[in-house]
Design an enzyme around this catalytic site. Structure first.
Site, PDB file in Angstrom:
ATOM      1  N   CYS A   1       0.835  -1.203   0.000  1.00  0.00           N
ATOM      2  CA  CYS A   1       0.000   0.000   0.000  1.00  0.00           C
ATOM      3  C   CYS A   1       0.870   1.254   0.000  1.00  0.00           C
ATOM      4  CB  CYS A   1      -0.933  -0.029   1.215  1.00  0.00           C
ATOM      5  SG  CYS A   1      -1.833   1.500   1.502  1.00  0.00           S
TER       6      CYS A   1
ATOM      7  N   CYS B   1      -0.044   3.978   2.483  1.00  0.00           N
ATOM      8  CA  CYS B   1       0.346   3.573   3.836  1.00  0.00           C
ATOM      9  C   CYS B   1       1.786   3.964   4.123  1.00  0.00           C
ATOM     10  CB  CYS B   1       0.183   2.064   4.015  1.00  0.00           C
ATOM     11  SG  CYS B   1      -1.508   1.446   3.854  1.00  0.00           S
TER      12      CYS B   1
END
Length: 324
Positions: free
Chosen positions: A79, A82
């Site tokens: 991700c 993230c």
């Protein structure tokens, strides 16, 4: 563990209020016990960020949330957002110096936690305070937004739950905190537990009796006072036709009993300011026994919400103006 949403600005959740009182009591007991042992309970800055998995979730998140707010960062290696968000959260965890813990959960390795929190996409950030889960934000967020959210979180944790955070010692060695001592059971724990079981099972009369039994022995017991106020409120609204009560209150503004019943429903429905305002107005325009009945019910509702809630503080001032 099924997470629950807990509003930080509006609704009164009776279960959350109960959890707040229990968390405050536990926090005070823990601090008193630590002081008795001469233990500062200090942690190192490195211990403010934890990697958490399903096996350690109860210990590292739920239990710790009774002493400090725990912010959960749901992330994954693949991700990209993230990778931008997580370092900001880690840096802020250290900067906030123990006002919250950061728990990092890799969703690929902990699918069950992701499902339990109902997460549809990452990054997703939740908090757990006194065992109550609440969503903070999902997706990309700017640092200013994150700071504002964290500021609100730590304020609510302190004001409503008595959680002032952890003591951080830069010289502390990670992992060398003393083992937690068992907090001795209070003299009324069994009676309070019986009251809670009655309340949870819907036996409101039994809960009222059990809490009164505690208060007959210990008139200042905060958990019993809160529990009794909750149980009596729930018993009063049980079986009421909400639509009929509200209609009667609207049609008969001078009917004190109708205003009191509507205020009870307002509070149970989460309309705190409406409940307080309704009864304050009733006090203002009545006299004698009617005024006293409205005043006493308002004081009872203050007990349910909690003396430290800013809405109670404001309503107390309004009540004083109405009376004098």
């Amino acid at each position: 563990m099924q997470p629950r949403n807990m509003s930080m600005s509006g609704v009164v959740d009776l279960a959350a209020v109960k959890a707040a009182q229990e968390a405050k009591a536990k926090a005070e007991q823990a601090r008193a016990e630590a002081a008795r042992r001469g233990d500062t309970g200090a942690v190192s800055p490195a211990e403010l960020v934890l990697d958490v998995d399903e096996a350690g979730f109860e210990r590292d998140v739920l239990q710790r949330s009774t002493e400090v707010p725990v912010v959960i960062d749901f992330w994954a290696e693949w991700c990209e957002p993230c990778k931008q968000l997580s370092p900001v959260l880690e840096r802020l965890a250290v900067e906030y110096n123990g006002r919250f813990l950061l728990a990092k959960v890799d969703v690929d390795a902990n699918q069950m936690l992701m499902q339990q929190f109902g997460i549809q996409g990452i990054p997703a950030v939740f908090a757990v305070v006194a065992g109550q889960a609440l969503p903070l934000f999902q997706g990309a967020a700017g640092e200013q937004q994150i700071r504002e959210t964290l500021d609100q979180l730590v304020q609510v944790a302190e004001q409503r739950f008595g959680l002032t955070g952890l003591t951080v010692d830069p010289d502390a060695v990670p992992g060398e905190r003393p083992a937690d001592a068992e907090v001795p059971a209070g003299p009324y724990d069994a009676m309070l537990e019986a009251a809670v079981r009655a309340l949870d099972s819907g036996d409101l009369g039994g809960a009222v009796t059990a809490y009164k039994n505690v208060l007959s022995e210990d008139p200042g017991n905060p958990e019993a006072k809160l529990g009794l106020a909750q149980a009596e409120l729930l018993r009063r609204v049980q079986g009421l036709d909400a639509q009929k009560v509200r209609q009667e209150a609207a049609e008969k503004p001078g009917d004190v009993a109708a205003q009191i019943a509507a205020a009870d429903l307002d509070l149970v429905g989460g309309h705190v300011e409406d409940a307080f305002g309704r009864l304050t107005d009733t006090v203002r325009r009545t006299a004698g026994e009617d005024r006293n009945s409205a005043r006493l019910r308002l004081l009872e509702l203050f007990e349910v919400v909690g003396a430290e809630d800013p809405r109670v503080t404001g309503a107390r001032r309004a009540l004083a103006r109405a009376l004098f």
